[in-house]
Write a protein that holds these residues in place. Structure first.
Motif, PDB file in Angstrom:
ATOM      1  N   ILE A 137      -6.259   2.889  -2.457  1.00  0.00           N
ATOM      2  CA  ILE A 137      -4.910   2.865  -1.868  1.00  0.00           C
ATOM      3  C   ILE A 137      -5.021   2.800  -0.247  1.00  0.00           C
ATOM      4  O   ILE A 137      -4.237   2.223   0.287  1.00  0.00           O
ATOM      5  CB  ILE A 137      -4.198   4.475  -2.058  1.00  0.00           C
ATOM      6  CG1 ILE A 137      -3.924   4.456  -3.675  1.00  0.00           C
ATOM      7  CG2 ILE A 137      -3.100   4.671  -1.227  1.00  0.00           C
ATOM      8  CD1 ILE A 137      -3.381   5.828  -4.040  1.00  0.00           C
ATOM      9  N   MET A 138      -6.096   3.394   0.093  1.00  0.00           N
ATOM     10  CA  MET A 138      -6.349   3.276   1.724  1.00  0.00           C
ATOM     11  C   MET A 138      -6.643   1.918   2.124  1.00  0.00           C
ATOM     12  O   MET A 138      -5.986   1.523   3.116  1.00  0.00           O
ATOM     13  CB  MET A 138      -7.332   4.518   2.042  1.00  0.00           C
ATOM     14  CG  MET A 138      -7.319   5.865   1.983  1.00  0.00           C
ATOM     15  SD  MET A 138      -5.834   6.240   3.099  1.00  0.00           S
ATOM     16  CE  MET A 138      -6.754   6.551   4.688  1.00  0.00           C
ATOM     17  N   ILE A 139      -7.496   1.362   1.030  1.00  0.00           N
ATOM     18  CA  ILE A 139      -7.631  -0.221   1.486  1.00  0.00           C
ATOM     19  C   ILE A 139      -6.575  -1.008   1.697  1.00  0.00           C
ATOM     20  O   ILE A 139      -6.127  -1.748   2.279  1.00  0.00           O
ATOM     21  CB  ILE A 139      -8.784  -0.641   0.371  1.00  0.00           C
ATOM     22  CG1 ILE A 139     -10.157   0.147   0.948  1.00  0.00           C
ATOM     23  CG2 ILE A 139      -8.885  -1.923   0.653  1.00  0.00           C
ATOM     24  CD1 ILE A 139     -10.891  -0.186  -0.291  1.00  0.00           C
ATOM     25  N   LYS A 140      -5.662  -0.701   0.532  1.00  0.00           N
ATOM     26  CA  LYS A 140      -4.504  -1.553   0.339  1.00  0.00           C
ATOM     27  C   LYS A 140      -3.515  -1.248   1.343  1.00  0.00           C
ATOM     28  O   LYS A 140      -2.916  -2.231   1.957  1.00  0.00           O
ATOM     29  CB  LYS A 140      -3.823  -1.108  -1.054  1.00  0.00           C
ATOM     30  CG  LYS A 140      -2.992  -2.227  -1.317  1.00  0.00           C
ATOM     31  CD  LYS A 140      -2.604  -2.142  -2.901  1.00  0.00           C
ATOM     32  CE  LYS A 140      -1.760  -3.421  -3.465  1.00  0.00           C
ATOM     33  NZ  LYS A 140      -1.493  -3.207  -4.806  1.00  0.00           N
ATOM     34  N   GLY A 187       0.982  -1.214  -0.038  1.00  0.00           N
ATOM     35  CA  GLY A 187       0.244  -0.075  -0.060  1.00  0.00           C
ATOM     36  C   GLY A 187       1.033   1.268   0.073  1.00  0.00           C
ATOM     37  O   GLY A 187       0.424   2.459  -0.239  1.00  0.00           O
ATOM     38  N   SER A 188       2.170   1.203   0.344  1.00  0.00           N
ATOM     39  CA  SER A 188       2.958   2.283   0.078  1.00  0.00           C
ATOM     40  C   SER A 188       3.084   2.749  -1.533  1.00  0.00           C
ATOM     41  O   SER A 188       2.651   1.959  -2.323  1.00  0.00           O
ATOM     42  CB  SER A 188       4.539   2.145   0.640  1.00  0.00           C
ATOM     43  OG  SER A 188       4.982   1.126  -0.363  1.00  0.00           O
ATOM     44  N   PHE A 189       3.504   4.095  -1.751  1.00  0.00           N
ATOM     45  CA  PHE A 189       3.152   4.454  -2.919  1.00  0.00           C
ATOM     46  C   PHE A 189       4.103   5.549  -3.208  1.00  0.00           C
ATOM     47  O   PHE A 189       4.879   6.029  -2.355  1.00  0.00           O
ATOM     48  CB  PHE A 189       1.780   5.176  -2.983  1.00  0.00           C
ATOM     49  CG  PHE A 189       1.474   6.129  -1.914  1.00  0.00           C
ATOM     50  CD1 PHE A 189       2.017   7.514  -2.052  1.00  0.00           C
ATOM     51  CD2 PHE A 189       0.935   5.882  -0.692  1.00  0.00           C
ATOM     52  CE1 PHE A 189       1.623   8.358  -0.917  1.00  0.00           C
ATOM     53  CE2 PHE A 189       0.731   6.557   0.260  1.00  0.00           C
ATOM     54  CZ  PHE A 189       1.154   8.098   0.154  1.00  0.00           C
ATOM     55  N   LEU A 190       4.288   5.723  -4.481  1.00  0.00           N
ATOM     56  CA  LEU A 190       5.028   6.834  -5.266  1.00  0.00           C
ATOM     57  C   LEU A 190       4.387   7.511  -6.148  1.00  0.00           C
ATOM     58  O   LEU A 190       3.271   6.980  -6.874  1.00  0.00           O
ATOM     59  CB  LEU A 190       6.285   6.299  -5.962  1.00  0.00           C
ATOM     60  CG  LEU A 190       7.347   5.663  -5.054  1.00  0.00           C
ATOM     61  CD1 LEU A 190       8.458   4.832  -5.938  1.00  0.00           C
ATOM     62  CD2 LEU A 190       7.922   6.481  -4.014  1.00  0.00           C
ATOM     63  N   LEU A 191       4.562   8.806  -6.303  1.00  0.00           N
ATOM     64  CA  LEU A 191       3.820   9.738  -7.508  1.00  0.00           C
ATOM     65  C   LEU A 191       4.793  10.151  -8.478  1.00  0.00           C
ATOM     66  O   LEU A 191       6.037  10.240  -8.153  1.00  0.00           O
ATOM     67  CB  LEU A 191       3.279  10.994  -6.829  1.00  0.00           C
ATOM     68  CG  LEU A 191       2.182  10.965  -5.698  1.00  0.00           C
ATOM     69  CD1 LEU A 191       1.473  12.296  -5.465  1.00  0.00           C
ATOM     70  CD2 LEU A 191       1.086   9.953  -6.066  1.00  0.00           C
ATOM     71  N   ASN A 192       4.444  10.093  -9.716  1.00  0.00           N
ATOM     72  CA  ASN A 192       4.953  10.648 -10.698  1.00  0.00           C
ATOM     73  C   ASN A 192       5.347  11.933 -10.973  1.00  0.00           C
ATOM     74  O   ASN A 192       4.301  12.608 -11.414  1.00  0.00           O
ATOM     75  CB  ASN A 192       4.513  10.013 -12.128  1.00  0.00           C
ATOM     76  CG  ASN A 192       5.468  10.047 -13.270  1.00  0.00           C
ATOM     77  OD1 ASN A 192       6.293  11.162 -13.239  1.00  0.00           O
ATOM     78  ND2 ASN A 192       5.383   9.513 -14.390  1.00  0.00           N
TER      79      ASN A 192
END
Length: 588
Positions: A288-291, A233-238
């Protein structure tokens, strides 16, 4: 006896809160006094209110704490500019004078401002500083009804962090991990808020409301080009598509090209495209929040989750987390935005700096229904009414509630004012506009004639606790309007056939942002709705904040009177007095 004053300011939605031996006794946002929406200025009036409520002076405070660390925030700004140079020069030149002149010296500014409130306050006294996301986490965990919980904070950005995960146990709060700027769910959502022509850090809830009218046809485009979501669930933005690191806007031309449209201009018609964009970013945010929370539940195997930060005001995402994350109980701080940071900073001092003892009540949280702001005496109310030449009818006890119920049943719109002002963005039955939810046309009436706002905006029901399951199915409900529930009408066979329907309080997608009203926790508001139920068989009313679009919620009698006089509200019910606009005559 320990008094701790928490302060949030200088960004948006400044506030002050006062703890007495670890118990929150007063809290207010500065906007309620200044009448400037999301006022960012030093919360002098909110502080004065807190002190007056406790009948103490500034000098009697044991500690003053600010909700974030300015030097770390400045470090983040500098490093961001260095990393993106030479891009961002214009933005750099614009922001530096403000920082060098003012924001870097927040400690001195606070000391001077406090000394202005009370010259006996010595400028040399210590002022404490808490980390921004630590303040959010503390505001979520310490007043929660949980002895142990995973604590998630999600917002735009603090110093560096945009998302943090902590573990709370008794009076201990331990940071486990964080995601840093520029990767931010809050800024991603705000970028789309900007793109849709709404105000960033203010109108995100409009995107949420608009989302229900669209289809998430751009969801995969967002996943393919703007975000990189990991298994946990962690994330990166382009950042190729965003401008907020280097420019004065949230998105850039590459973003516009991706979706095939320029940003919507303010006031421009809302097209199907805009509704679909809103639906798409809402769905991505929920997923995203669910993951993220599913991963946290698997990792820590704790049943309770606490959430704070601006993203925690997204009630649809909160409901998705509650339904799909695995956590058995989810508690969201009702003042989840930066105003609540003042509260969390104060809690941090009490439990972490002073080693305070935490006593948890599993049956109730420590927020006192979030009714923590100013109240006004009958004499103050009468004086305000007289100043506007308003006659009033004084009605006592049960007859007062019966008359309000009769007005509601006749289709009248009522401004309801009682007791202490709510702390946080939601009106919870003390500074509310009330209406009959049985009328399916009531939403259009309220939006056009009372609130003067966009036609797509929904209204929420406040429902008696005893009937909530009948209308919204079994399971936990919320007292702070922080989750949406699926409305069950006769057509799906869930609701009893003799139950009175409430179409005026249901959104276009069949959900509602429900406030349950409990007889013990909110006795006055429970009486209002009970009277309406006894008269009509309907155990709910429409409840929306007592204000018009782009104005802060009413706080004082004067605020309520102005809203009453400048809109088509029919009745003002204020501290046992009734004012009918049809009968308005000059007082003698």
């Amino acid at each position: 006896m320990a008094y701790i004053l928490g302060i949030s300011a200088y960004y948006h939605d400044s506030a002050a809160c006062l703890l007495k031996n670890g118990e929150v006794i007063a809290a207010a946002q500065e906007e309620r006094f200044s009448r400037i929406k999301n006022d960012e200025s030093f919360p002098a009036e909110a502080i004065k209110f807190c002190l007056k409520f406790a009948s103490i002076s500034l000098a009697e405070l044991d500690h003053v704490v600010f909700y974030e660390k300015p030097f770390l925030k400045f470090e983040r700004l500098l490093e961001t500019y260095v990393n993106f140079a030479p891009q961002g020069l214009r933005s750099f030149l614009k922001s530096m004078p403000v920082w060098l002149k003012d924001k870097l010296f927040i400690k001195n500014n606070i000391a001077r401002a406090l000394n202005t409130i009370d010259p006996n306050w010595k400028k040399s006294r210590t002022i404490l500083f808490a980390d921004h996301h630590r303040s959010h986490a503390a505001s979520a965990f310490y007043p929660s009804p949980f002895e142990q919980a995973v604590v998630l904070t999600v917002d735009g950005v603090g110093e560096w962090a945009t998302t943090t995960v902590s573990l709370g146990h008794s009076a201990q709060l331990t940071l486990k991990k964080e995601i840093n700027f520029p990767n931010s769910i809050g800024l991603l959502y705000s970028a789309f808020t900007y793109y849709l022509g709404f105000k960033v850090n203010s109108d995100e809830y409009k995107v949420m409301g608009l989302a229900s009218y669209g289809t998430p046809v751009y969801k995969q485009l967002i996943y393919d080009h703007l975000t990189d979501i990991k298994a946990d669930g962690s994330f990166l933005l382009n950042m190729d598509y965003f401008d907020y690191c280097t420019g004065l806007k949230m998105t850039n031309k590459k973003f516009d090209k991706l979706f095939g449209h320029p940003p919507r201009a303010k006031g421009e018609a809302l097209l199907t495209f805009h509704k679909d964009i809103a639906s798409s970013i809402q769905k991505v945010t929920e997923e995203i929040m669910i993951k993220l929370t599913q991963s946290l539940y698997r990792e820590f195997a704790i049943d309770n989750l606490c959430i704070a930060g601006g993203v925690a005001l997204n009630c649809i995402a909160n409901s998705a987390v509650r339904q799909h994350s695995g956590f058995k109980q989810v508690w969201v701080q009702p003042a989840a935005g930066d105003a609540g940071g003042a509260l969390g900073a104060a809690y941090s001092v009490f439990y972490e700096h002073l080693s305070g003892v935490r006593n948890v009540n599993p049956q109730a949280d420590g927020m006192k229904q979030s009714l923590l702001g100013p109240s006004y005496t009958p004499n103050e109310v009468i004086k305000a009414l007289s100043a506007y030449g308003l006659n009033y009818e004084e009605v006592e006890n049960e007859l007062y509630y019966l008359k309000i119920a009769e007005y509601l049943a006749e289709g009248k719109v009522i401004a309801y004012f009682k007791g202490r002002t709510e702390f946080g963005p939601r009106a919870l039955g003390c500074r509310s506009i009330l209406a009959d939810p049985r009328n399916s046309e009531m939403k259009a009436i309220l939006n056009a004639k009372i609130k003067f706002r966009e036609s797509f905006r929904p209204f929420a029901p406040a429902i008696l606790d005893e009937f909530a399951d009948l209308y919204f199915g079994e399971g936990s409900k919320n007292r702070y309007m922080l989750f949406t529930e699926n409305y069950s009408d006769h057509s799906n066979g869930h609701q009893a056939s003799n139950a009175v329907l409430i179409p005026g309080a249901v959104h276009v997608d069949g959900t509602a942002r429900v406030q349950i009203v409990n007889k013990i926790h909110h006795p006055d508001f429970h009486k209002v709705i009970t009277a309406f139920y006894n008269l009509t068989g309907c155990p709910a009313v429409i409840n929306t904040s007592l204000n018009v679009m782009n104005e802060p919620m009413a706080s004082s009698p004067k605020d309520a009177i102005c809203c009453f006089l400048n809109t088509e509200i029919d009745i003002l019910a204020i501290e046992g007095l009734l004012i009918d606009k049809r009968d308005r005559t000059l007082a003698v």
